[in-house]
Design a protein around this motif. Sequence first.
Motif, PDB file in Angstrom:
ATOM      1  N   LEU A 100       0.853  -1.178   0.000  1.00  0.00           N
ATOM      2  CA  LEU A 100       0.000   0.000   0.000  1.00  0.00           C
ATOM      3  C   LEU A 100       0.890   1.228   0.000  1.00  0.00           C
ATOM      4  O   LEU A 100       1.970   1.215   0.577  1.00  0.00           O
ATOM      5  N   ALA A 101       0.448   2.260  -0.664  1.00  0.00           N
ATOM      6  CA  ALA A 101       1.280   3.455  -0.813  1.00  0.00           C
ATOM      7  C   ALA A 101       1.724   3.961   0.549  1.00  0.00           C
ATOM      8  O   ALA A 101       0.895   4.316   1.388  1.00  0.00           O
ATOM      9  N   GLY A 102       3.013   3.964   0.755  1.00  0.00           N
ATOM     10  CA  GLY A 102       3.556   4.459   2.009  1.00  0.00           C
ATOM     11  C   GLY A 102       4.281   5.764   1.792  1.00  0.00           C
ATOM     12  O   GLY A 102       5.173   5.851   0.956  1.00  0.00           O
ATOM     13  N   SER A 103       3.884   6.794   2.500  1.00  0.00           N
ATOM     14  CA  SER A 103       4.513   8.103   2.361  1.00  0.00           C
ATOM     15  C   SER A 103       4.323   8.869   3.651  1.00  0.00           C
ATOM     16  O   SER A 103       3.472   8.521   4.474  1.00  0.00           O
ATOM     17  N   PRO A 104       5.106   9.922   3.845  1.00  0.00           N
ATOM     18  CA  PRO A 104       4.896  10.737   5.037  1.00  0.00           C
ATOM     19  C   PRO A 104       3.485  11.300   5.051  1.00  0.00           C
ATOM     20  O   PRO A 104       2.820  11.381   4.012  1.00  0.00           O
ATOM     21  N   PRO A 105       2.971  11.677   6.222  1.00  0.00           N
ATOM     22  CA  PRO A 105       1.620  12.229   6.298  1.00  0.00           C
ATOM     23  C   PRO A 105       1.412  13.370   5.309  1.00  0.00           C
ATOM     24  O   PRO A 105       2.269  14.240   5.159  1.00  0.00           O
ATOM     25  N   LEU A 106       0.281  13.311   4.615  1.00  0.00           N
ATOM     26  CA  LEU A 106      -0.081  14.373   3.677  1.00  0.00           C
ATOM     27  C   LEU A 106      -0.732  15.499   4.479  1.00  0.00           C
ATOM     28  O   LEU A 106      -1.870  15.383   4.928  1.00  0.00           O
ATOM     29  N   VAL A 107       0.002  16.574   4.685  1.00  0.00           N
ATOM     30  CA  VAL A 107      -0.494  17.648   5.534  1.00  0.00           C
ATOM     31  C   VAL A 107      -1.431  18.543   4.728  1.00  0.00           C
ATOM     32  O   VAL A 107      -0.994  19.365   3.923  1.00  0.00           O
ATOM     33  N   LEU A 108      -2.739  18.342   4.906  1.00  0.00           N
ATOM     34  CA  LEU A 108      -3.715  19.173   4.223  1.00  0.00           C
ATOM     35  C   LEU A 108      -3.882  20.516   4.937  1.00  0.00           C
ATOM     36  O   LEU A 108      -4.100  21.537   4.321  1.00  0.00           O
ATOM     37  N   THR A 109      -3.796  20.463   6.238  1.00  0.00           N
ATOM     38  CA  THR A 109      -3.832  21.662   7.072  1.00  0.00           C
ATOM     39  C   THR A 109      -2.830  21.450   8.199  1.00  0.00           C
ATOM     40  O   THR A 109      -2.261  20.381   8.348  1.00  0.00           O
ATOM     41  N   SER A 110      -2.619  22.457   8.981  1.00  0.00           N
ATOM     42  CA  SER A 110      -1.740  22.342  10.142  1.00  0.00           C
ATOM     43  C   SER A 110      -2.553  22.634  11.393  1.00  0.00           C
ATOM     44  O   SER A 110      -2.498  23.750  11.938  1.00  0.00           O
ATOM     45  N   PRO A 111      -3.346  21.662  11.829  1.00  0.00           N
ATOM     46  CA  PRO A 111      -4.226  21.921  12.970  1.00  0.00           C
ATOM     47  C   PRO A 111      -3.426  22.186  14.235  1.00  0.00           C
ATOM     48  O   PRO A 111      -2.442  21.511  14.516  1.00  0.00           O
ATOM     49  N   GLN A 112      -3.842  23.184  14.974  1.00  0.00           N
ATOM     50  CA  GLN A 112      -3.212  23.495  16.236  1.00  0.00           C
ATOM     51  C   GLN A 112      -3.914  22.727  17.351  1.00  0.00           C
ATOM     52  O   GLN A 112      -5.150  22.706  17.407  1.00  0.00           O
ATOM     53  N   PRO A 113      -3.147  22.094  18.227  1.00  0.00           N
ATOM     54  CA  PRO A 113      -3.788  21.358  19.317  1.00  0.00           C
ATOM     55  C   PRO A 113      -4.599  22.297  20.201  1.00  0.00           C
ATOM     56  O   PRO A 113      -4.130  23.387  20.540  1.00  0.00           O
ATOM     57  N   PRO A 114      -5.825  21.916  20.543  1.00  0.00           N
ATOM     58  CA  PRO A 114      -6.594  22.730  21.489  1.00  0.00           C
ATOM     59  C   PRO A 114      -5.870  22.793  22.834  1.00  0.00           C
ATOM     60  O   PRO A 114      -4.967  21.991  23.108  1.00  0.00           O
ATOM     61  N   ASP A 115      -6.266  23.714  23.641  1.00  0.00           N
ATOM     62  CA  ASP A 115      -5.670  23.822  24.970  1.00  0.00           C
ATOM     63  C   ASP A 115      -5.788  22.497  25.704  1.00  0.00           C
ATOM     64  O   ASP A 115      -6.844  21.856  25.713  1.00  0.00           O
ATOM     65  N   GLY A 116      -4.695  22.075  26.302  1.00  0.00           N
ATOM     66  CA  GLY A 116      -4.683  20.836  27.062  1.00  0.00           C
ATOM     67  C   GLY A 116      -4.307  19.613  26.254  1.00  0.00           C
ATOM     68  O   GLY A 116      -4.233  18.514  26.814  1.00  0.00           O
ATOM     69  N   PHE A 117      -4.072  19.776  24.938  1.00  0.00           N
ATOM     70  CA  PHE A 117      -3.704  18.643  24.101  1.00  0.00           C
ATOM     71  C   PHE A 117      -2.307  18.854  23.520  1.00  0.00           C
ATOM     72  O   PHE A 117      -1.874  19.980  23.272  1.00  0.00           O
ATOM     73  N   HIS A 118      -1.634  17.720  23.281  1.00  0.00           N
ATOM     74  CA  HIS A 118      -0.239  17.753  22.847  1.00  0.00           C
ATOM     75  C   HIS A 118      -0.108  17.773  21.328  1.00  0.00           C
ATOM     76  O   HIS A 118       0.789  18.418  20.778  1.00  0.00           O
ATOM     77  N   GLU A 119      -0.998  17.036  20.631  1.00  0.00           N
ATOM     78  CA  GLU A 119      -0.856  16.843  19.182  1.00  0.00           C
ATOM     79  C   GLU A 119      -2.214  16.534  18.574  1.00  0.00           C
ATOM     80  O   GLU A 119      -3.092  15.961  19.237  1.00  0.00           O
ATOM     81  N   VAL A 120      -2.385  16.902  17.305  1.00  0.00           N
ATOM     82  CA  VAL A 120      -3.593  16.557  16.556  1.00  0.00           C
ATOM     83  C   VAL A 120      -3.192  15.761  15.312  1.00  0.00           C
ATOM     84  O   VAL A 120      -2.313  16.181  14.560  1.00  0.00           O
ATOM     85  N   ARG A 121      -3.849  14.628  15.104  1.00  0.00           N
ATOM     86  CA  ARG A 121      -3.640  13.821  13.901  1.00  0.00           C
ATOM     87  C   ARG A 121      -4.989  13.590  13.223  1.00  0.00           C
ATOM     88  O   ARG A 121      -6.009  13.478  13.905  1.00  0.00           O
ATOM     89  N   VAL A 122      -4.954  13.483  11.896  1.00  0.00           N
ATOM     90  CA  VAL A 122      -6.158  13.164  11.134  1.00  0.00           C
ATOM     91  C   VAL A 122      -5.890  11.916  10.297  1.00  0.00           C
ATOM     92  O   VAL A 122      -4.931  11.882   9.515  1.00  0.00           O
ATOM     93  N   TYR A 123      -6.718  10.898  10.484  1.00  0.00           N
ATOM     94  CA  TYR A 123      -6.593   9.627   9.768  1.00  0.00           C
ATOM     95  C   TYR A 123      -7.811   9.416   8.884  1.00  0.00           C
ATOM     96  O   TYR A 123      -8.907   9.907   9.182  1.00  0.00           O
ATOM     97  N   ARG A 124      -7.621   8.660   7.820  1.00  0.00           N
ATOM     98  CA  ARG A 124      -8.742   8.169   7.009  1.00  0.00           C
ATOM     99  C   ARG A 124      -8.635   6.654   6.909  1.00  0.00           C
ATOM    100  O   ARG A 124      -7.620   6.115   6.452  1.00  0.00           O
ATOM    101  N   VAL A 125      -9.688   5.964   7.357  1.00  0.00           N
ATOM    102  CA  VAL A 125      -9.797   4.511   7.196  1.00  0.00           C
ATOM    103  C   VAL A 125     -10.744   4.281   6.027  1.00  0.00           C
ATOM    104  O   VAL A 125     -11.933   4.613   6.103  1.00  0.00           O
ATOM    105  N   LEU A 126     -10.231   3.730   4.932  1.00  0.00           N
ATOM    106  CA  LEU A 126     -10.995   3.565   3.696  1.00  0.00           C
ATOM    107  C   LEU A 126     -11.527   2.139   3.597  1.00  0.00           C
ATOM    108  O   LEU A 126     -10.816   1.174   3.894  1.00  0.00           O
ATOM    109  N   PHE A 127     -12.783   2.031   3.158  1.00  0.00           N
ATOM    110  CA  PHE A 127     -13.446   0.731   3.013  1.00  0.00           C
ATOM    111  C   PHE A 127     -14.031   0.604   1.618  1.00  0.00           C
ATOM    112  O   PHE A 127     -14.567   1.574   1.067  1.00  0.00           O
ATOM    113  N   ALA A 128     -13.968  -0.606   1.054  1.00  0.00           N
ATOM    114  CA  ALA A 128     -14.637  -0.907  -0.208  1.00  0.00           C
ATOM    115  C   ALA A 128     -16.014  -1.478   0.086  1.00  0.00           C
ATOM    116  O   ALA A 128     -16.212  -2.192   1.069  1.00  0.00           O
ATOM    117  N   GLY A 129     -16.961  -1.179  -0.806  1.00  0.00           N
ATOM    118  CA  GLY A 129     -18.295  -1.728  -0.653  1.00  0.00           C
ATOM    119  C   GLY A 129     -19.311  -0.657  -0.312  1.00  0.00           C
ATOM    120  O   GLY A 129     -19.025   0.537  -0.315  1.00  0.00           O
TER     121      GLY A 129
END
Length: 221
Positions: A100-129
Motif C-alpha cells: 500500500l502506498a507508504g509516504s509521510p503524512p499528507l499535511v492538508l492543514t496544520s491543525p493546532q492542538p486545542p488547549d490541554g492537548f499535545h498533538e492533533v492527527r487526522v486519519y482516514r480509514v478507507l473501506f470498499a463496498g
Amino acid sequence: MPGFLDYILLPEADGILVEELVLAGDGTATGLDSAGWRADGGGWWSSAAYARELRTDAGLRGRVVAVRRREAESVYRRLAGAELPDEATLRTFFHDRLPLAGSPPLVLTSPQPPDGFHEVRVYRVLFAGDLGQDSLPRLREVWRMALADPRERVVGTAESRVAGDWFTWDVRRIGPGTAWCLDVTARLGSGSDAAVRPLLRELTVVMRAEGLIPVTIERFS
C-alpha cells in the motif's frame, strides 16, 4: 509491525480468506497480507492479486462475507474436519504482500492542538463496498452519532474519550456503492499515541460487521 487478523468467507462458503493490514508505528497501513484456503484442496495459498481484486471487483465482493474468528473456525471445522490454525501459524502462510502506498503524512492543514492537548492527527480509514439499508441506523445507535451535512457526504459524526485523548470521527460516503471511509481526528493529551491503534481497530471492526472491506489507513496530518 503486526496489525490484526480479519476473516472472510469465500464465495459459496467453500473456503476462508485471512487478512491483516500491515501497520506502521503511527497506525497507518503500509501493506496487506492475506492467505486463503478452499475445501477443494491445494492447501493454503497467498495472492496479492486476489486481495486487490476483492477490493476492486464489486461482483466478487458481494459474494464474500466478513466474519469473526469463531465463525471462521466453525466453517473450517466443517469443511476441513480440523481446527483452524492459530493466528501465529496463519501468519506463516502470508507469502505475497499487497503493498500500500507508504509516504509521510499528507499535511492538508496544520491543525493546532486545542488547549490541554499535545498533538492533533487526522486519519482516514478507507473501506470498499456499500452499507446496507439498515447499517446507518445501527451505526448511529452504536456510536450515538450526530447527523451531519449530507452535502459533504458525511452521514454522521461521533466521538470518544480515552484517558486524556479525544477522538472524533465522520462516517463519509466516497461514491455511490463504491466506498466509505471514517475520517478520524485524534487529539492526543500527551506525547503517547498508545490509544490510536486500538481505537482505529475498534472502529474498523464495527464497519466490517456491516459488510465493508478495509482497504487502507492513511494519515493526513
